[in-house]
Design a protein around this motif. Structure first.
Motif, PDB file in Angstrom:
ATOM      1  N   ASP A 255       0.825  -1.222   0.000  1.00 44.21           N
ATOM      2  CA  ASP A 255       0.000   0.000   0.000  1.00 44.21           C
ATOM      3  C   ASP A 255       0.855   1.267   0.000  1.00 44.21           C
ATOM      4  O   ASP A 255       0.376   2.343  -0.326  1.00 44.21           O
ATOM      5  CB  ASP A 255      -0.969   0.007   1.198  1.00 44.21           C
TER       6      ASP A 255
ATOM      7  N   LYS B  69      -8.686   4.343  -3.068  1.00 49.40           N
ATOM      8  CA  LYS B  69      -8.570   2.917  -3.388  1.00 49.40           C
ATOM      9  C   LYS B  69      -7.879   2.740  -4.742  1.00 49.40           C
ATOM     10  O   LYS B  69      -7.005   1.893  -4.916  1.00 49.40           O
ATOM     11  CB  LYS B  69      -9.977   2.303  -3.414  1.00 49.40           C
ATOM     12  N   ASP B  70      -8.251   3.590  -5.673  1.00 51.93           N
ATOM     13  CA  ASP B  70      -7.714   3.517  -7.022  1.00 51.93           C
ATOM     14  C   ASP B  70      -6.201   3.767  -7.041  1.00 51.93           C
ATOM     15  O   ASP B  70      -5.437   3.062  -7.696  1.00 51.93           O
ATOM     16  CB  ASP B  70      -8.442   4.580  -7.861  1.00 51.93           C
TER      17      ASP B  70
ATOM     18  N   ARG C 132      -4.340   0.806  -5.521  1.00 53.38           N
ATOM     19  CA  ARG C 132      -4.356  -0.343  -6.439  1.00 53.38           C
ATOM     20  C   ARG C 132      -3.350  -0.139  -7.577  1.00 53.38           C
ATOM     21  O   ARG C 132      -2.596  -1.042  -7.919  1.00 53.38           O
ATOM     22  CB  ARG C 132      -5.765  -0.545  -6.999  1.00 53.38           C
ATOM     23  N   LYS C 133      -3.318   1.053  -8.135  1.00 57.38           N
ATOM     24  CA  LYS C 133      -2.405   1.313  -9.268  1.00 57.38           C
ATOM     25  C   LYS C 133      -0.945   1.183  -8.853  1.00 57.38           C
ATOM     26  O   LYS C 133      -0.139   0.575  -9.555  1.00 57.38           O
ATOM     27  CB  LYS C 133      -2.651   2.723  -9.822  1.00 57.38           C
TER      28      LYS C 133
ATOM     29  N   GLU D  59      -0.157  -2.495  -8.040  1.00 55.46           N
ATOM     30  CA  GLU D  59      -0.185  -3.355  -9.231  1.00 55.46           C
ATOM     31  C   GLU D  59       1.101  -3.213 -10.034  1.00 55.46           C
ATOM     32  O   GLU D  59       1.649  -4.188 -10.531  1.00 55.46           O
ATOM     33  CB  GLU D  59      -1.400  -3.014 -10.106  1.00 55.46           C
TER      34      GLU D  59
ATOM     35  N   SER E 193      -7.256   0.737   1.640  1.00 59.59           N
ATOM     36  CA  SER E 193      -6.096   0.094   1.001  1.00 59.59           C
ATOM     37  C   SER E 193      -6.282  -1.418   0.955  1.00 59.59           C
ATOM     38  O   SER E 193      -5.904  -2.071  -0.020  1.00 59.59           O
ATOM     39  CB  SER E 193      -4.818   0.427   1.770  1.00 59.59           C
TER      40      SER E 193
ATOM     41  N   ALA F  57      -8.331  -2.377  -1.985  1.00 59.93           N
ATOM     42  CA  ALA F  57      -7.549  -2.320  -3.235  1.00 59.93           C
ATOM     43  C   ALA F  57      -6.718  -3.593  -3.396  1.00 59.93           C
ATOM     44  O   ALA F  57      -6.661  -4.188  -4.477  1.00 59.93           O
ATOM     45  CB  ALA F  57      -6.647  -1.094  -3.221  1.00 59.93           C
ATOM     46  N   LEU F  58      -6.089  -4.030  -2.298  1.00 61.79           N
ATOM     47  CA  LEU F  58      -5.228  -5.219  -2.392  1.00 61.79           C
ATOM     48  C   LEU F  58      -6.050  -6.496  -2.564  1.00 61.79           C
ATOM     49  O   LEU F  58      -5.609  -7.438  -3.229  1.00 61.79           O
ATOM     50  CB  LEU F  58      -4.313  -5.311  -1.165  1.00 61.79           C
TER      51      LEU F  58
ATOM     52  N   GLU G 253      -8.689  -6.674  -4.331  1.00 61.55           N
ATOM     53  CA  GLU G 253      -8.995  -6.713  -5.773  1.00 61.55           C
ATOM     54  C   GLU G 253      -7.811  -7.277  -6.555  1.00 61.55           C
ATOM     55  O   GLU G 253      -7.978  -8.069  -7.479  1.00 61.55           O
ATOM     56  CB  GLU G 253      -9.329  -5.300  -6.272  1.00 61.55           C
ATOM     57  N   LEU G 254      -6.598  -6.874  -6.151  1.00 66.26           N
ATOM     58  CA  LEU G 254      -5.403  -7.380  -6.850  1.00 66.26           C
ATOM     59  C   LEU G 254      -5.191  -8.867  -6.580  1.00 66.26           C
ATOM     60  O   LEU G 254      -4.723  -9.606  -7.444  1.00 66.26           O
ATOM     61  CB  LEU G 254      -4.167  -6.589  -6.425  1.00 66.26           C
TER      62      LEU G 254
ATOM     63  N   LYS H 100      -7.305 -10.466  -9.048  1.00 70.91           N
ATOM     64  CA  LYS H 100      -6.831 -10.205 -10.409  1.00 70.91           C
ATOM     65  C   LYS H 100      -5.594 -11.033 -10.765  1.00 70.91           C
ATOM     66  O   LYS H 100      -5.436 -11.472 -11.900  1.00 70.91           O
ATOM     67  CB  LYS H 100      -6.517  -8.708 -10.548  1.00 70.91           C
TER      68      LYS H 100
END
Ligand SMILES: [Zn+2]
Length: 408
Positions: free
Chosen positions: A60, A90-91, A94-95, A98, A126, A129-130, A132-133, A136
């Motif tokens: 994060d 969050k975006d 994540r970016k 990633e 945070s 976001a993680l 989601e990764l 993914k």
């Protein structure tokens, strides 16, 4: 067979072997395999190691240095991150995370344990976001997520928030007793961490004694024993252990062994944050050599990547093993195997990975390394020539040296 790696050199073996893979598992390891496979790799006598495991990073915070700049001290780094967190989305998390996960794959790191701040500033933004990764990257990389109360538990009254984070999908509980205002509150934090971890049946992975002048390790270890958490608890850093007298340190090491506590040192980041210490400047690592000699499961992590704590950080396990060999004075041939097992087998124990390794029946997650032996692998911080995950080649590195004049 789906894949056969020919002429592979395994740790501890003098002659090469072939490794056959079927349905994502290692199906056969033999000096010569006659069968054919859909896909074949000629390892040309190079080392094959199980996938690298990164046991300690803060995704994060990745790449925050590009916004905040570096810090002169641990306290300044913590303050800079605290300020930056007020602007986290969050975006954005994540970016940043990633883009550095790609660096993991490039280095053959396909298991990552990341801490993620859970506090009154970011709440679970945070973490979301993680998570989601984590979804993914399924099939490429496995993400272990530690809910980390960077700003304290007692001070922040964060118990309910941490429980919420574990219910949302964090699968390990972190901690930082020295974030509290007093030593007593630090001890209370440890008690609360065990209470929460037990209620949610999750492992513990706690930042401990990051400063040379703290001592929470005994309280932590005694709770591990009392609460039956042997083999399920990790202590990160333990830098203060290097500053204790030899007799007291050996007592602590025996306790760690008895409680089966894993230790994760983070040399690449901790040497950096110690730069503002008055002389003699410390090395930022715990007693790695003594821990290894005593049979404690000890390994190393990266900790931070291009943020106020660490200007670089690149998920390159063999380069970090090289660094630890110097900082930890693990520089004799008998130490090389442990240095290479730390980011593989030893870190896998921290994450309690099942089916890890290169034995028949293990998951086919491995790297063909651009080196024929351990000395070469460490000397040049060798990179993987092939990265194999779940029995499939996910990356091939093709680097060729072109001389423009002949050697004398
Ligand atoms: Zn950390």
């Amino acid at each position: 067979m789906d894949l056969i790696v020919r002429n592979a050199r395994l740790l501890g073996l003098s002659s090469t072997v072939d490794i056959a893979v079927k349905d994502g598992k290692i199906a056969k390891v033999s000096t010569s395999i006659d069968e054919k496979a859909e896909s074949e790799i000629d390892a040309r006598g190079n080392l094959v190691l199980p996938s690298f495991v990164e046991p300690h990073v803060h995704l994060d915070k990745a790449l925050l240095a590009l916004v905040t700049g570096e810090a002169k001290s641990l306290a300044e780094a913590r303050e800079k991150v605290k300020q930056a967190k007020t602007k986290f989305t969050k975006d954005d998390v994540r970016k940043r995370a990633e883009s550095v996960l790609q660096w993991c794959l490039e280095n053959g790191v396909t298991f990552v344990r990341t801490h993620v701040d859970v506090d009154s500033i970011v709440r679970t933004k945070s973490l979301e976001a993680l998570l989601e990764l984590k979804t993914k990257f399924k099939g490429l990389l496995e993400l272990d997520i530690v809910a980390f109360p960077q700003e304290g538990v007692v001070k922040e009254d964060a118990k309910e928030l941490l429980i919420h984070a574990l219910e949302q999908g964090a699968n390990v509980l972190g901690g930082l007793p020295e974030a509290e205002l007093t030593r007593e509150d630090g001890i209370t934090q440890i008690e609360l961490l065990f209470e929460i971890a037990k209620s949610k049946n999750v492992d513990l992975d706690v930042h401990l004694d990051v400063s040379p002048y703290t001592n929470f390790v005994e309280q932590y270890v005694s709770h591990v024993i009392k609460q039956g958490y042997q083999g399920r608890a990790t202590a990160d850093h333990l830098i203060a252990l290097s500053y204790y007298s030899n007799s007291y340190a050996s007592r602590v090491i025996q306790l760690l062994k008895q409680a089966q506590v894993n230790v994760v040192s983070n040399p690449c980041t901790s040497i950096t944050v110690g730069a503002s210490d008055p002389p003699p400047i410390g090395r930022g690592i715990t007693r790695v050599k003594e821990l290894l000699d005593s049979g404690v499961n000890v390994c190393f992590g990266l900790d931070n990547v291009v943020d106020p704590y660490n200007p670089f950080g690149d998920f390159d396990p063999l380069r970090n093993a090289w660094l630890l060999s110097y900082l930890g004075q693990l520089n004799r041939e008998k130490d090389f195997e442990a240095l290479v097992k730390m980011p593989t087998y030893f870190a896998a124990r921290v994450l309690r990975l099942n089916g890890y390794g290169l034995d028949v029946g293990c998951n086919a997650d491995f790297n063909v390394i651009d080196a024929k032996d351990l000395r070469e692998a460490l000397r040049k911080g060798a990179k993987p020539k092939f990265v194999v995950k779940q029995g499939k080649i996910i990356l091939e590195r093709n680097t060729e040296l072109i001389w423009h004049r002949s050697l004398p």
